[in-house]
Design a protein around this motif. Structure first.
Motif, mmCIF file in Angstrom:
data_model
loop_
_atom_site.group_PDB
_atom_site.id
_atom_site.type_symbol
_atom_site.label_atom_id
_atom_site.label_comp_id
_atom_site.label_asym_id
_atom_site.label_seq_id
_atom_site.Cartn_x
_atom_site.Cartn_y
_atom_site.Cartn_z
ATOM 1 N N PRO A 177 0.838 -1.202 0.000
ATOM 2 C CA PRO A 177 0.000 0.000 0.000
ATOM 3 C C PRO A 177 0.870 1.247 0.000
ATOM 4 O O PRO A 177 1.976 1.249 0.550
ATOM 5 C CB PRO A 177 -0.787 -0.128 1.320
ATOM 6 N N PRO A 178 0.404 2.302 -0.635
ATOM 7 C CA PRO A 178 1.213 3.536 -0.654
ATOM 8 C C PRO A 178 1.388 4.079 0.758
ATOM 9 O O PRO A 178 0.510 3.936 1.611
ATOM 10 C CB PRO A 178 0.379 4.487 -1.527
ATOM 11 N N PRO A 179 2.548 4.693 1.028
ATOM 12 C CA PRO A 179 2.778 5.255 2.362
ATOM 13 C C PRO A 179 1.811 6.396 2.644
ATOM 14 O O PRO A 179 1.385 7.102 1.721
ATOM 15 C CB PRO A 179 4.226 5.753 2.295
ATOM 16 N N PRO A 180 1.436 6.585 3.882
ATOM 17 C CA PRO A 180 0.517 7.686 4.204
ATOM 18 C C PRO A 180 1.178 9.026 3.915
ATOM 19 O O PRO A 180 2.396 9.173 4.030
ATOM 20 C CB PRO A 180 0.256 7.496 5.705
ATOM 21 N N PRO A 181 0.396 10.000 3.517
ATOM 22 C CA PRO A 181 0.973 11.325 3.240
ATOM 23 C C PRO A 181 1.602 11.911 4.496
ATOM 24 O O PRO A 181 1.087 11.758 5.608
ATOM 25 C CB PRO A 181 -0.237 12.149 2.769
ATOM 26 N N SER A 182 2.754 12.565 4.285
ATOM 27 C CA SER A 182 3.489 13.106 5.427
ATOM 28 C C SER A 182 2.876 14.393 5.968
ATOM 29 O O SER A 182 3.121 14.759 7.119
ATOM 30 C CB SER A 182 4.938 13.370 5.027
ATOM 31 N N GLY A 183 2.108 15.080 5.133
ATOM 32 C CA GLY A 183 1.540 16.348 5.563
ATOM 33 C C GLY A 183 2.500 17.508 5.467
ATOM 34 O O GLY A 183 2.171 18.614 5.900
ATOM 35 N N LYS A 184 3.705 17.246 4.913
ATOM 36 C CA LYS A 184 4.701 18.303 4.767
ATOM 37 C C LYS A 184 4.991 18.513 3.287
ATOM 38 O O LYS A 184 4.940 17.573 2.493
ATOM 39 C CB LYS A 184 5.989 17.946 5.507
ATOM 40 N N ASP A 185 5.308 19.740 2.933
ATOM 41 C CA ASP A 185 5.628 20.064 1.559
ATOM 42 C C ASP A 185 7.000 19.505 1.196
ATOM 43 O O ASP A 185 7.825 19.220 2.073
ATOM 44 C CB ASP A 185 5.611 21.579 1.362
ATOM 45 N N PRO A 186 7.283 19.321 -0.107
ATOM 46 C CA PRO A 186 8.567 18.740 -0.534
ATOM 47 C C PRO A 186 9.785 19.523 -0.061
ATOM 48 O O PRO A 186 10.813 18.923 0.282
ATOM 49 C CB PRO A 186 8.451 18.737 -2.061
ATOM 50 N N LEU A 187 9.706 20.866 -0.042
ATOM 51 C CA LEU A 187 10.860 21.652 0.397
ATOM 52 C C LEU A 187 11.176 21.404 1.872
ATOM 53 O O LEU A 187 12.342 21.316 2.262
ATOM 54 C CB LEU A 187 10.603 23.143 0.155
ATOM 55 N N THR A 188 10.152 21.263 2.693
ATOM 56 C CA THR A 188 10.382 20.981 4.111
ATOM 57 C C THR A 188 11.009 19.608 4.292
ATOM 58 O O THR A 188 11.933 19.427 5.094
ATOM 59 C CB THR A 188 9.062 21.070 4.888
ATOM 60 N N LEU A 189 10.520 18.598 3.554
ATOM 61 C CA LEU A 189 11.095 17.265 3.640
ATOM 62 C C LEU A 189 12.558 17.278 3.208
ATOM 63 O O LEU A 189 13.404 16.613 3.823
ATOM 64 C CB LEU A 189 10.285 16.293 2.768
ATOM 65 N N LEU A 190 12.867 18.035 2.132
ATOM 66 C CA LEU A 190 14.255 18.134 1.684
ATOM 67 C C LEU A 190 15.112 18.821 2.733
ATOM 68 O O LEU A 190 16.244 18.397 3.010
ATOM 69 C CB LEU A 190 14.314 18.896 0.356
ATOM 70 N N ARG A 231 7.201 25.189 11.983
ATOM 71 C CA ARG A 231 8.098 25.513 10.878
ATOM 72 C C ARG A 231 7.492 26.605 10.001
ATOM 73 O O ARG A 231 6.274 26.803 9.949
ATOM 74 C CB ARG A 231 8.360 24.261 10.040
ATOM 75 N N SER A 232 8.375 27.271 9.261
ATOM 76 C CA SER A 232 7.957 28.372 8.404
ATOM 77 C C SER A 232 8.496 28.146 6.998
ATOM 78 O O SER A 232 9.672 27.809 6.830
ATOM 79 C CB SER A 232 8.464 29.706 8.961
ATOM 80 N N LEU A 233 7.643 28.316 6.003
ATOM 81 C CA LEU A 233 8.020 28.161 4.596
ATOM 82 C C LEU A 233 7.643 29.423 3.836
ATOM 83 O O LEU A 233 6.495 29.881 3.900
ATOM 84 C CB LEU A 233 7.323 26.939 3.986
ATOM 85 N N ASP A 234 8.621 29.968 3.125
ATOM 86 C CA ASP A 234 8.395 31.185 2.344
ATOM 87 C C ASP A 234 8.917 30.938 0.938
ATOM 88 O O ASP A 234 10.094 30.588 0.751
ATOM 89 C CB ASP A 234 9.119 32.373 2.994
ATOM 90 N N VAL A 235 8.061 31.085 -0.076
ATOM 91 C CA VAL A 235 8.417 30.849 -1.477
ATOM 92 C C VAL A 235 8.104 32.089 -2.302
ATOM 93 O O VAL A 235 7.018 32.674 -2.175
ATOM 94 C CB VAL A 235 7.655 29.631 -2.058
ATOM 95 N N THR A 236 9.070 32.500 -3.114
ATOM 96 C CA THR A 236 8.874 33.610 -4.050
ATOM 97 C C THR A 236 9.103 33.101 -5.461
ATOM 98 O O THR A 236 10.142 32.493 -5.744
ATOM 99 C CB THR A 236 9.865 34.754 -3.753
ATOM 100 N N PHE A 237 8.123 33.333 -6.343
ATOM 101 C CA PHE A 237 8.208 32.821 -7.717
ATOM 102 C C PHE A 237 8.098 33.980 -8.701
ATOM 103 O O PHE A 237 7.224 34.832 -8.577
ATOM 104 C CB PHE A 237 7.074 31.827 -7.972
ATOM 105 N N GLY A 238 9.005 33.970 -9.684
ATOM 106 C CA GLY A 238 8.947 34.967 -10.729
ATOM 107 C C GLY A 238 10.272 35.722 -10.838
ATOM 108 O O GLY A 238 11.101 35.674 -9.923
ATOM 109 N N PRO A 239 10.502 36.343 -11.995
ATOM 110 C CA PRO A 239 9.566 36.458 -13.121
ATOM 111 C C PRO A 239 9.482 35.189 -13.963
ATOM 112 O O PRO A 239 10.319 34.295 -13.832
ATOM 113 C CB PRO A 239 10.164 37.610 -13.943
ATOM 114 N N LEU A 240 8.480 35.124 -14.840
ATOM 115 C CA LEU A 240 8.219 33.972 -15.705
ATOM 116 C C LEU A 240 8.016 34.455 -17.129
ATOM 117 O O LEU A 240 7.277 35.423 -17.371
ATOM 118 C CB LEU A 240 6.978 33.227 -15.220
ATOM 119 N N ARG A 241 8.699 33.804 -18.074
ATOM 120 C CA ARG A 241 8.492 34.091 -19.497
ATOM 121 C C ARG A 241 8.085 32.806 -20.192
ATOM 122 O O ARG A 241 8.737 31.768 -20.055
ATOM 123 C CB ARG A 241 9.783 34.620 -20.132
#
Length: 407
Positions: free
Chosen positions: A131-144, A381-391
């Protein structure tokens, strides 16, 4: 008078206790002395085989069993009978295990283990789906970020030195699914750890891979790890020096340097997707498309004086395309992809930064981002993501998506 009687009574008790302890230790030493002969007896071996067969739900047997304090354990003609997948059955011509404990020349205690295994054959098949493992509830960046901090914090004492020698050859593994077979043959594995505290650790792997009776290539690994243990006898990953060269059909990987070296640590990996997919075909469903192109990955990392990490990961894909399988007559690509990400850690502030993230697909898209994770292992924990610019080139995007769009 009563005091004298008490002293005489206490003296008798102490003498009886001393005699009892001496007698117990003598019986223990005699038992240990005759233990190898007892374990090697026919009756005890039959009982061990019956117990193993019952617990493993398959026949377990061997033709020879010998145990001595000087020569260790020698097991000959070992057979693991038919059983459930993933391990259907296995045979081993000989297993020799020789452990010992002693004091090294530097005065520290050391454990020595020599293992030699000859002529291993095993038949494998897909086991029941997990069976697939249960979701961790954490975003990929936090796990990394958690993984980076865990590796960075690897620092353990080495109270006892280890001396390990392992030699396995030849080894043959057959993995079967209906109508397909992956065969690993003429494999050999050697591990030499003359002293974990003072000498380099080396490992070698060599063998041949065949798919459906057709040779697809060789597998090789030559690895050397030194300076893993500091002068204070602590296992510290940041102080280790690596020299690893590994190759398999469709894959090549090298590791060199160390985090604490002036030039830092470098890991390179190259994947030839068509060749790699040809080897992995028995493991993947028919719906997986045929892949084209190559992928190259490069990791450069270095630790500073504060034991914080500075790293850059670069991923480059050339001529990436997919067709067939679930795509049927449609084809995606080809595209050239470049992805780059920097990683900076601060173990005092419990912070992992991901600055300078970029992705470029030639003629299609250019994107920039950055992120930071503070106290990734704590609930707050605290996660801050900034995205852009995008072309984004809409005409190129429409061309690549055309096979999936209605007329």
């Amino acid at each position: 008078m009563k005091s004298a009687m008490r002293r005489i009574h206490l003296g008798r008790v102490l003498k009886i206790a001393a005699l009892a302890i001496v007698g117990f230790l003598s019986l223990l030493l005699v038992g240990l002395y005759f233990l190898p002969a007892l374990v090697s007896s026919h009756a005890v071996q039959n009982r061990i085989q019956h117990s193993l067969s019952t617990s493993m739900k398959r026949n377990v047997s061997w033709t020879g069993f010998a145990m001595t304090w000087s020569g260790g354990l020698t097991l000959s003609g070992f057979t693991l009978g038919d059983g459930a997948a993933p391990l259907l059955k296995s045979t081993v011509e000989q297993i020799v295990i020789a452990p010992s404990i002693g004091r090294d020349v530097d005065g520290h205690f050391g454990i020595t283990l020599a293992v030699r295994i000859r002529n291993v054959r095993a038949d494998l098949a897909p086991g029941p789906a997990k069976p697939p493992p249960p979701p961790s509830g954490k975003d990929p960046l936090t796990l990394l970020a958690e993984s980076i901090q865990r590796i960075q914090g690897l620092d353990y004492p080495l109270p006892v030195d280890l001396h390990v020698m392992v030699d396995v050859a030849p080894l043959q593994l057959s993995y079967r699914i209906p109508g397909r077979q992956l065969l690993l043959q003429d494999f050999s594995f050697r591990l030499a750890m003359p002293s974990l505290a003072a000498k380099p650790v080396t490992a070698e792997v060599h063998g041949l891979i065949s798919v459906d009776g057709r040779k697809v290539g060789n597998v090789s690994l030559n690895a050397k790890v030194s300076d893993l243990v500091t002068q204070e006898r602590r296992i510290h990953l940041a102080s280790a020096l690596f020299a690893v060269d590994a190759a398999a059909p469709g894959t090549r990987m090298t590791l060199s340097g160390g985090l604490s070296q002036n030039d830092g640590f470098a890991a390179r990996c190259t994947l030839d997707l068509p060749v790699l997919l040809a080897v992995a075909k028995p493991f993947v469903p028919a719906t997986v498309p045929q892949l084209e192109g190559t992928i190259g990955a490069l990791l450069r990392a270095k630790s500073d004086d504060n034991r914080d990490l500075r790293a850059t990961v670069t991923l480059e894909g050339t001529g990436l395309a997919a067709r067939g399988g679930s795509l049927k007559a449609r084809r995606v690509g080809p595209i050239d992809l470049t992805l780059r990400q920097q990683i900076v850690t601060d173990h005092v502030k419990q912070r992992v930064d991901f600055p300078g993230g970029t992705m470029a697909i030639r003629g299609l898209i250019d994107a920039v981002w950055s992120a930071k994770v503070i106290r990734p292992t704590e609930p707050g924990r605290s996660l801050d993501v900034t995205f852009g610019p995008l072309r984004l080139d809409m005409a190129r995007a429409l061309f690549l998506a055309a096979p999936f769009l209605p007329p």
